[in-house]
Write a protein that holds these residues in place. Structure first.
Motif, PDB file in Angstrom:
ATOM      1  N   ASN A 169      11.207   7.172  -0.226  1.00  0.00           N
ATOM      2  CA  ASN A 169      11.880   8.181  -1.049  1.00  0.00           C
ATOM      3  C   ASN A 169      12.639   9.144  -0.107  1.00  0.00           C
ATOM      4  O   ASN A 169      12.077   9.580   0.905  1.00  0.00           O
ATOM      5  CB  ASN A 169      10.760   8.907  -1.824  1.00  0.00           C
ATOM      6  N   THR A 170      13.901   9.445  -0.426  1.00  0.00           N
ATOM      7  CA  THR A 170      14.736  10.223   0.498  1.00  0.00           C
ATOM      8  C   THR A 170      14.131  11.586   0.838  1.00  0.00           C
ATOM      9  O   THR A 170      14.114  11.992   2.008  1.00  0.00           O
ATOM     10  CB  THR A 170      16.151  10.436  -0.109  1.00  0.00           C
ATOM     11  N   ILE A 222      -0.571  12.586  10.830  1.00  0.00           N
ATOM     12  CA  ILE A 222      -0.061  13.036   9.529  1.00  0.00           C
ATOM     13  C   ILE A 222      -0.890  12.424   8.397  1.00  0.00           C
ATOM     14  O   ILE A 222      -1.359  11.303   8.501  1.00  0.00           O
ATOM     15  CB  ILE A 222       1.445  12.706   9.350  1.00  0.00           C
ATOM     16  N   PRO A 223      -1.067  13.177   7.297  1.00  0.00           N
ATOM     17  CA  PRO A 223      -1.888  12.680   6.181  1.00  0.00           C
ATOM     18  C   PRO A 223      -1.278  11.426   5.555  1.00  0.00           C
ATOM     19  O   PRO A 223      -0.061  11.355   5.397  1.00  0.00           O
ATOM     20  CB  PRO A 223      -1.862  13.816   5.166  1.00  0.00           C
ATOM     21  N   MET A 224      -2.127  10.458   5.204  1.00  0.00           N
ATOM     22  CA  MET A 224      -1.600   9.253   4.555  1.00  0.00           C
ATOM     23  C   MET A 224      -1.497   9.437   3.042  1.00  0.00           C
ATOM     24  O   MET A 224      -0.793   8.689   2.378  1.00  0.00           O
ATOM     25  CB  MET A 224      -2.485   8.054   4.893  1.00  0.00           C
ATOM     26  N   ASP A 225      -2.237  10.418   2.502  1.00  0.00           N
ATOM     27  CA  ASP A 225      -2.119  10.730   1.076  1.00  0.00           C
ATOM     28  C   ASP A 225      -1.635  12.169   0.979  1.00  0.00           C
ATOM     29  O   ASP A 225      -2.443  13.102   0.868  1.00  0.00           O
ATOM     30  CB  ASP A 225      -3.483  10.550   0.395  1.00  0.00           C
ATOM     31  N   PHE A 269      -3.150   8.653  -3.938  1.00  0.00           N
ATOM     32  CA  PHE A 269      -2.517   7.782  -2.942  1.00  0.00           C
ATOM     33  C   PHE A 269      -1.590   6.785  -3.641  1.00  0.00           C
ATOM     34  O   PHE A 269      -0.448   6.570  -3.228  1.00  0.00           O
ATOM     35  CB  PHE A 269      -3.598   7.036  -2.136  1.00  0.00           C
ATOM     36  N   PHE A 270      -2.089   6.178  -4.741  1.00  0.00           N
ATOM     37  CA  PHE A 270      -1.298   5.159  -5.441  1.00  0.00           C
ATOM     38  C   PHE A 270      -0.105   5.787  -6.165  1.00  0.00           C
ATOM     39  O   PHE A 270       0.965   5.202  -6.226  1.00  0.00           O
ATOM     40  CB  PHE A 270      -2.189   4.378  -6.416  1.00  0.00           C
ATOM     41  N   GLN A 307       5.880   6.534  -6.060  1.00  0.00           N
ATOM     42  CA  GLN A 307       7.028   7.443  -5.889  1.00  0.00           C
ATOM     43  C   GLN A 307       7.830   7.142  -4.625  1.00  0.00           C
ATOM     44  O   GLN A 307       8.791   7.831  -4.315  1.00  0.00           O
ATOM     45  CB  GLN A 307       6.547   8.901  -5.770  1.00  0.00           C
ATOM     46  N   GLY A 308       7.404   6.163  -3.837  1.00  0.00           N
ATOM     47  CA  GLY A 308       8.083   5.885  -2.553  1.00  0.00           C
ATOM     48  C   GLY A 308       7.581   6.797  -1.456  1.00  0.00           C
ATOM     49  O   GLY A 308       8.245   6.986  -0.433  1.00  0.00           O
ATOM     50  N   ASN A 309       6.410   7.380  -1.650  1.00  0.00           N
ATOM     51  CA  ASN A 309       5.867   8.324  -0.670  1.00  0.00           C
ATOM     52  C   ASN A 309       4.701   7.738   0.129  1.00  0.00           C
ATOM     53  O   ASN A 309       3.793   8.462   0.537  1.00  0.00           O
ATOM     54  CB  ASN A 309       5.387   9.608  -1.370  1.00  0.00           C
ATOM     55  N   GLY A 310       4.726   6.428   0.339  1.00  0.00           N
ATOM     56  CA  GLY A 310       3.706   5.796   1.182  1.00  0.00           C
ATOM     57  C   GLY A 310       4.039   6.065   2.644  1.00  0.00           C
ATOM     58  O   GLY A 310       5.197   5.956   3.048  1.00  0.00           O
ATOM     59  N   VAL A 311       3.040   6.391   3.435  1.00  0.00           N
ATOM     60  CA  VAL A 311       3.294   6.744   4.839  1.00  0.00           C
ATOM     61  C   VAL A 311       3.413   5.495   5.710  1.00  0.00           C
ATOM     62  O   VAL A 311       4.380   5.331   6.458  1.00  0.00           O
ATOM     63  CB  VAL A 311       2.191   7.706   5.357  1.00  0.00           C
ATOM     64  N   LEU A 312       2.435   4.596   5.605  1.00  0.00           N
ATOM     65  CA  LEU A 312       2.506   3.359   6.390  1.00  0.00           C
ATOM     66  C   LEU A 312       3.396   2.368   5.649  1.00  0.00           C
ATOM     67  O   LEU A 312       3.372   2.298   4.417  1.00  0.00           O
ATOM     68  CB  LEU A 312       1.115   2.738   6.554  1.00  0.00           C
ATOM     69  N   GLU A 313       4.127   1.560   6.393  1.00  0.00           N
ATOM     70  CA  GLU A 313       4.987   0.571   5.744  1.00  0.00           C
ATOM     71  C   GLU A 313       4.157  -0.389   4.884  1.00  0.00           C
ATOM     72  O   GLU A 313       4.549  -0.751   3.771  1.00  0.00           O
ATOM     73  CB  GLU A 313       5.791  -0.213   6.793  1.00  0.00           C
ATOM     74  N   SER A 314       2.977  -0.784   5.409  1.00  0.00           N
ATOM     75  CA  SER A 314       2.130  -1.726   4.654  1.00  0.00           C
ATOM     76  C   SER A 314       1.656  -1.106   3.338  1.00  0.00           C
ATOM     77  O   SER A 314       1.496  -1.817   2.338  1.00  0.00           O
ATOM     78  CB  SER A 314       0.936  -2.165   5.505  1.00  0.00           C
ATOM     79  N   ASP A 315       1.449   0.196   3.328  1.00  0.00           N
ATOM     80  CA  ASP A 315       1.027   0.868   2.086  1.00  0.00           C
ATOM     81  C   ASP A 315       2.160   0.824   1.059  1.00  0.00           C
ATOM     82  O   ASP A 315       1.933   0.586  -0.134  1.00  0.00           O
ATOM     83  CB  ASP A 315       0.642   2.330   2.351  1.00  0.00           C
ATOM     84  N   GLN A 316       3.392   1.065   1.533  1.00  0.00           N
ATOM     85  CA  GLN A 316       4.533   1.087   0.611  1.00  0.00           C
ATOM     86  C   GLN A 316       4.848  -0.316   0.087  1.00  0.00           C
ATOM     87  O   GLN A 316       5.195  -0.498  -1.070  1.00  0.00           O
ATOM     88  CB  GLN A 316       5.745   1.679   1.330  1.00  0.00           C
ATOM     89  N   LYS A 317       4.677  -1.314   0.963  1.00  0.00           N
ATOM     90  CA  LYS A 317       5.076  -2.686   0.597  1.00  0.00           C
ATOM     91  C   LYS A 317       4.224  -3.296  -0.519  1.00  0.00           C
ATOM     92  O   LYS A 317       4.678  -4.215  -1.201  1.00  0.00           O
ATOM     93  CB  LYS A 317       5.019  -3.601   1.835  1.00  0.00           C
ATOM     94  N   ILE A 318       3.014  -2.806  -0.706  1.00  0.00           N
ATOM     95  CA  ILE A 318       2.199  -3.392  -1.793  1.00  0.00           C
ATOM     96  C   ILE A 318       2.775  -3.055  -3.171  1.00  0.00           C
ATOM     97  O   ILE A 318       2.378  -3.633  -4.165  1.00  0.00           O
ATOM     98  CB  ILE A 318       0.693  -2.989  -1.722  1.00  0.00           C
ATOM     99  N   LEU A 319       3.748  -2.142  -3.198  1.00  0.00           N
ATOM    100  CA  LEU A 319       4.422  -1.868  -4.469  1.00  0.00           C
ATOM    101  C   LEU A 319       5.540  -2.889  -4.707  1.00  0.00           C
ATOM    102  O   LEU A 319       5.832  -3.253  -5.838  1.00  0.00           O
ATOM    103  CB  LEU A 319       5.018  -0.454  -4.469  1.00  0.00           C
TER     104      LEU A 319
END
Ligand code: HEM
Length: 336
Positions: free
Chosen positions: A229-230, A250-253, A264-265, A270-282
């Motif tokens: 997310n921009t 930095i906080p992951m949630d 976290f979910f 919202q596109g606010n996952g910190v790790l790439e792997s966290d964001q990619k599960i969406l």
């Protein structure tokens, strides 16, 4: 008449032979079960009845001094279970043990397990395994931060091998969802378990060095990962400036890094996952629905907590050593 008598005699004999065969196979089954006993809730009930309370009070004491202990212990249990099973191998300190692998960089909380072990050894020497202490402490870590609790089946035995070379199957934040699913499947965990357990990132922090490439050089052209997310990318850039921030945590949630909840979910959606792997599960179709469900979009939001407890019980059973396998370490950081 003689024929009838012979028939009855043969039938009785056949029945006796069949009974002997059944008894033989039952005995084989019994012996093989004895060799590889299962984990059991309350395993230390007779041998060391205060085990769970001692682990709990040790956790409470360390947690009240430093909230960061909870996520540290939860991660430690995960990294233990994924390498040689949940056998305390991650706890070993030696020049080539698992702990020294780059895959295990940033692990902490070892002193809490050592402390609990010391306390247990003084009342019940040689009884409680380090692997069990870690599994119990991970459960307590989650409940102390406001998450669910669950019964931890115990009876794990400690391993006698710990090598950095075995850590390659740990997931990394750079893995694709396909690779993550493969790594989890190899441990008997499903795509849903992958999403559920990734929810552990509702607590804890990550180093900027694992995130900065998403902000400044995602495809090698100085670009930003388009899945962020921009607005959030701007926030992350402030937390992880281009230069010299590699070790910043930095906080992951974002918003509640010390509270175990399902935000976290929501953040990931919202596109606010910190790790790439966290964001990619969406993005992945096989995992997306679970993320949305746990975020509260498709069903009751609290379904995450009970699923997490179930998945932790599953994870805690990975390739465990029981019965006569392994041993009970005297000191958790040293092989017997
Ligand atoms: C899905 C694959 C996973 C990947 C790629 C992954 C990756 C990571 C990374 C890169 C960090 C930050 C480490 C650092 O900066 O030093 C981290 C932290 C953490 N991970 Fe995972 N992880 C995964 C799954 C899990 C699971 C299954 C659990 C537990 C059930 C877990 C629990 C944690 C916790 C609690 C932290 C925060 C640690 C702290 O603040 O001390 N992770 N993870």
């Amino acid at each position: 008449m003689i024929n009838i008598a012979l028939c009855i005699y043969s039938a009785v004999k056949l029945k006796l032979i069949m009974q002997k065969i059944v008894i033989f196979f039952t005995l084989i089954q019994t012996f093989s079960v004895l060799g590889t006993a299962d984990l059991e809730v309350g395993f230390y009930q007779d041998s060391c009845p205060n085990t769970e309370q001692i682990v709990r009070s040790t956790m409470e004491q360390h947690y009240s001094a430093d909230l960061k202990i909870a996520p540290a212990i939860l991660r430690l249990h995960f990294h233990d279970c994924f390498v040689r099973g949940c056998d305390g191998s991650v706890l070993i300190s030696s020049s080539s043990s698992e702990k020294t692998s780059p895959f295990n960089a940033g692990l902490s909380g070892f002193e809490v397990i050592d402390d609990a072990k010391n306390r247990l050894e003084s009342g019940c020497p040689g009884i409680v395994s380090c692997a069990d202490i870690l599994a119990l402490a991970a459960r307590d870590a989650v409940s102390l931060t406001g998450g669910p609790s669950w019964e931890v089946a115990t009876g794990r035995r400690d391993g006698s091998v710990s090598s950095a070379l075995d850590t390659f199957n740990l997931p990394t934040p750079f893995d694709s969802v396909a690779v993550l699913k493969q790594k989890f499947l190899a441990k008997g965990l499903s795509a849903q378990d992958l999403v559920t357990l990734t929810g552990a990132h509702t607590i804890g922090r990550a180093e900027c060095r694992l995130v900065s490439y998403r902000l400044y050089n995602y495809t090698g052209k100085g670009d930003v990962d388009p899945s962020i997310n921009t607005n959030f990318a701007n926030i992350l850039s402030m937390q992880c400036p281009r230069k010299g921030s590699g070790r910043n945590l930095i906080p992951m949630d974002t918003g509640s890094p010390d509270v175990f909840d399902s935000t976290f979910f929501f953040n990931v959606v919202q596109g606010n996952g910190v790790l790439e792997s966290d964001q990619k599960i969406l993005d992945d179709m096989s995992t997306r629905a679970y993320v949305r469900t746990y975020a509260g979009f498709d069903q009751a939001a609290n379904s995450f907590e009970s699923a997490f407890a179930d998945a932790m019980q599953k994870m805690g059973g990975i390739e465990v050593k029981t019965g006569s396998e392994g041993n009970i370490r005297k000191v958790c950081s040293v092989l017997n």
